[in-house]
Design an enzyme around this catalytic site. Sequence first.
Site, PDB file in Angstrom:
ATOM      1  CG  ASP A 156      -6.044   2.917   0.416  1.00  0.00           C
ATOM      2  OD1 ASP A 156      -5.073   2.118   0.503  1.00  0.00           O
ATOM      3  OD2 ASP A 156      -6.654   3.125  -0.645  1.00  0.00           O
TER       4      ASP A 156
ATOM      5  CG  ASP B 165     -10.183 -15.468 -14.624  1.00  0.00           C
ATOM      6  OD1 ASP B 165      -9.511 -15.853 -13.670  1.00  0.00           O
ATOM      7  OD2 ASP B 165     -11.440 -15.450 -14.622  1.00  0.00           O
TER       8      ASP B 165
ATOM      9  CG  ASP C  31      -1.730   1.195   1.427  1.00  0.00           C
ATOM     10  OD1 ASP C  31      -1.940   1.903   0.418  1.00  0.00           O
ATOM     11  OD2 ASP C  31      -2.187   1.450   2.566  1.00  0.00           O
TER      12      ASP C  31
ATOM     13  CG  HIS D  55      -5.449 -15.327  -7.068  1.00  0.00           C
ATOM     14  ND1 HIS D  55      -4.840 -15.956  -8.143  1.00  0.00           N
ATOM     15  CD2 HIS D  55      -6.727 -15.094  -7.448  1.00  0.00           C
ATOM     16  CE1 HIS D  55      -5.709 -16.074  -9.125  1.00  0.00           C
ATOM     17  NE2 HIS D  55      -6.870 -15.559  -8.730  1.00  0.00           N
ATOM     18  CG  ASP D  56      -8.081 -18.609  -7.450  1.00  0.00           C
ATOM     19  OD1 ASP D  56      -8.579 -17.614  -6.908  1.00  0.00           O
ATOM     20  OD2 ASP D  56      -8.005 -18.757  -8.683  1.00  0.00           O
TER      21      ASP D  56
ATOM     22  CD  GLU E  13      -8.114 -19.974 -13.757  1.00  0.00           C
ATOM     23  OE1 GLU E  13      -8.058 -20.109 -12.541  1.00  0.00           O
ATOM     24  OE2 GLU E  13      -9.039 -19.363 -14.322  1.00  0.00           O
TER      25      GLU E  13
ATOM     26  CG  ASP F 241      -1.327   1.609  -3.734  1.00  0.00           C
ATOM     27  OD1 ASP F 241      -0.108   1.553  -3.983  1.00  0.00           O
ATOM     28  OD2 ASP F 241      -1.792   2.092  -2.668  1.00  0.00           O
TER      29      ASP F 241
ATOM     30  CG  ASN G 161      -3.195   5.363  -1.151  1.00  0.00           C
ATOM     31  OD1 ASN G 161      -3.148   4.211  -0.719  1.00  0.00           O
ATOM     32  ND2 ASN G 161      -4.189   5.814  -1.882  1.00  0.00           N
TER      33      ASN G 161
ATOM     34  CG  ASP H 134      -5.672 -12.320 -14.215  1.00  0.00           C
ATOM     35  OD1 ASP H 134      -6.422 -12.959 -14.965  1.00  0.00           O
ATOM     36  OD2 ASP H 134      -5.258 -12.745 -13.127  1.00  0.00           O
TER      37      ASP H 134
HETATM   38  C1  GLC Z   1     -10.301 -17.706 -11.787  1.00  0.00           C
HETATM   39  C2  GLC Z   1      -9.573 -16.792 -10.826  1.00  0.00           C
HETATM   40  C3  GLC Z   1     -10.369 -16.663  -9.569  1.00  0.00           C
HETATM   41  C4  GLC Z   1     -11.706 -16.075  -9.907  1.00  0.00           C
HETATM   42  C5  GLC Z   1     -12.405 -16.876 -11.006  1.00  0.00           C
HETATM   43  C6  GLC Z   1     -13.535 -16.086 -11.593  1.00  0.00           C
HETATM   44  O1  GLC Z   1     -10.387 -19.000 -11.319  1.00  0.00           O
HETATM   45  O2  GLC Z   1      -8.275 -17.241 -10.617  1.00  0.00           O
HETATM   46  O3  GLC Z   1      -9.726 -15.890  -8.597  1.00  0.00           O
HETATM   47  O4  GLC Z   1     -12.495 -16.038  -8.765  1.00  0.00           O
HETATM   48  O5  GLC Z   1     -11.550 -17.196 -12.079  1.00  0.00           O
HETATM   49  O6  GLC Z   1     -13.039 -15.033 -12.371  1.00  0.00           O
HETATM   50 CA    CA Z   2      -3.551   2.021  -1.273  1.00  0.00          CA
END
Ligand code: GLC
Ligand code: CA
Length: 577
Positions: free
Chosen positions: A42, A217, A38, A345-346, A271, A46, A40, A115
């Site tokens: 908040d 994605d 971050d 991230h999933d 993906e 970013d 700024n 992405d």
């Molecule tokens: C992909 C992304 C995931 C998202 C899903 C819907 O699996 O990696 O984070 O929730 O698509 O876009």
């Molecule tokens: Ca920020």
Amino acid sequence: MNLTTKNGSNQGIILAQPDKIWWKETIIYQIYPRSFQDSNGDGIGDLRGITDRLDYLRGLGIDTLWLSPIFASPNTDNGYDVSNYREIMSDFGTMEDFDQLLRSAHALGMRILLDLVVNHTSEEHLWFMEARTSRDNHYYDYYLWWPEEQGPPPYRKSHFDENADAWYYNPPTRSYYLHYFARQQPDLNWDNPEVRREVYEIMHFWLDKGIDGFRMDSIPYISKDRSFPEIDLQKYPDVFPYYSLGPHLHDYLQEMRREVLSHYDCMSVGEGSKVSPSEGRRFIDPARQELDMLYHFGAADIRNETAPDDPATGIPYSLISLKKMYAAWDEAVGDGWPTIYLSNHDQPRMVSRFGCDAPPWRELSAKMLTMFLLTMRGTPYWYAGDELGMANIRFSRIEDYDDIDTRNRYKKIKEHSGDTECFLREQQEVGRDNARTPYQWDDTPYAGFSTAKPWLQVNPNHVTINAAAELADPDSVLHFFKRVVALRKQHTELVYGTFRLLAPDNPQVFAYLREGVDARYLAVFNFSLQPATLNPGTALPRTEPLLHNYPSPAAFGKNRTLELRPYEGILYLLDRK
Ligand code: GLC
Ligand code: CA
């Protein structure tokens, strides 16, 4: 194949031979912008925060960044629901901030991938706001509808919906729209040529700005089987592989290549959840001119879906299946190129899922997994924070979670008087927020991520596990990561050499040969918490290994059998011409 680079960003990248190309040699470092830095105050990461940390990343040897979505979004699914593809999410900054990030990255010889989320939009995208007003609206046909006069829509399952129903009724049009994810994420109708043209224009917009490629994605889902009523979903106990096999998928990917990707020196990776190796090859076979790589879910699926080969090893899934899966992909890709990842991230944190995050094993197992990921054949997708050995946070209360997937599933279980405690325990291991906690820069209250309370809790272990502490410790996971990255760059045979699985039936050890034109390597990894033995079936060199994660490498037993300690990893250079 176009081997020139643009934007003068080719420092340090070897593009000498036609079959060699930067995206095979690079490590793709994934940043979840909300959680990285971050700038700024908040509490939300970013773009300026990322720009501020480019020198650190370059210092680690990173040269390609994939940013999870940065486009305008109401954040139902943290940016995976886009309301405007040509604007930056206000939480993350402005288009000037993005241009600055791209310029700074290129000046450092780094590349940026965005992405592309085009299986669906946000319900707040202008197209959908128009579409939902009337069947006569021009944008109605941008989405997928089931008219009410045809009776109830055929059963389709949604990933995120609290009722698991992928149809949502829209009164003004007297029809249901399809959403494979949350109901705030309506699926686009790719059979409409105008939709495809819009997507291609968006891609041109970003590529013309100079970005270096896309992660796409949910791309296998774009082509829907429109014969809805005839499909008997009972034949598909897991419906998602069915979603991935739409009739025009490959036509659309070829068209996208022709219309957009072929005009740039860029890379593309789809993906590929629930795509099998033989199906995967069709996405990436160079002769078919579709995508460069497919990011398959083999490891995540095996971790979730298989039983231990031998419970005494302490490995909670089948390592034998994991090894065979990678070998199968390696073979299936043919002239295409493989990928590998262990977290994103999933998914939960790599060390919590494939290693052990309790002391004294966290560092050892994180280092072992680092060696594994960066010595396999294929482009590694590295998730930010794994180089620190960041671990699952394991929230105990539903209120701590932000993720729509966790929250909606909890709601559903609660409504049906299900076992919410059991669900919460399971989420501690697999919940997506485990990987989304802020990056741990230092030991200050908000981990150097922010000066304000972050949008998602910082893992309390940041007081010991953080970049500042690890930079100061030559034996840290971070320094080890840096060493392996450098070694991979130095030994391009580790990139281009062939892969041969050894001891496929050993339930504890993952071992393989990497054979290049000029050098041969042997990699051995004990994936278990118990000692293990391996007969590599090949003469071992008398010299020190190139890399090992214990202070001293494994001892030999009788008959040159390797005796490996828990989570021990060794990389030998066998011979060099
Ligand atoms: C992909 C992304 C995931 C998202 C899903 C819907 O699996 O990696 O984070 O929730 O698509 O876009
Ligand atoms: Ca920020």
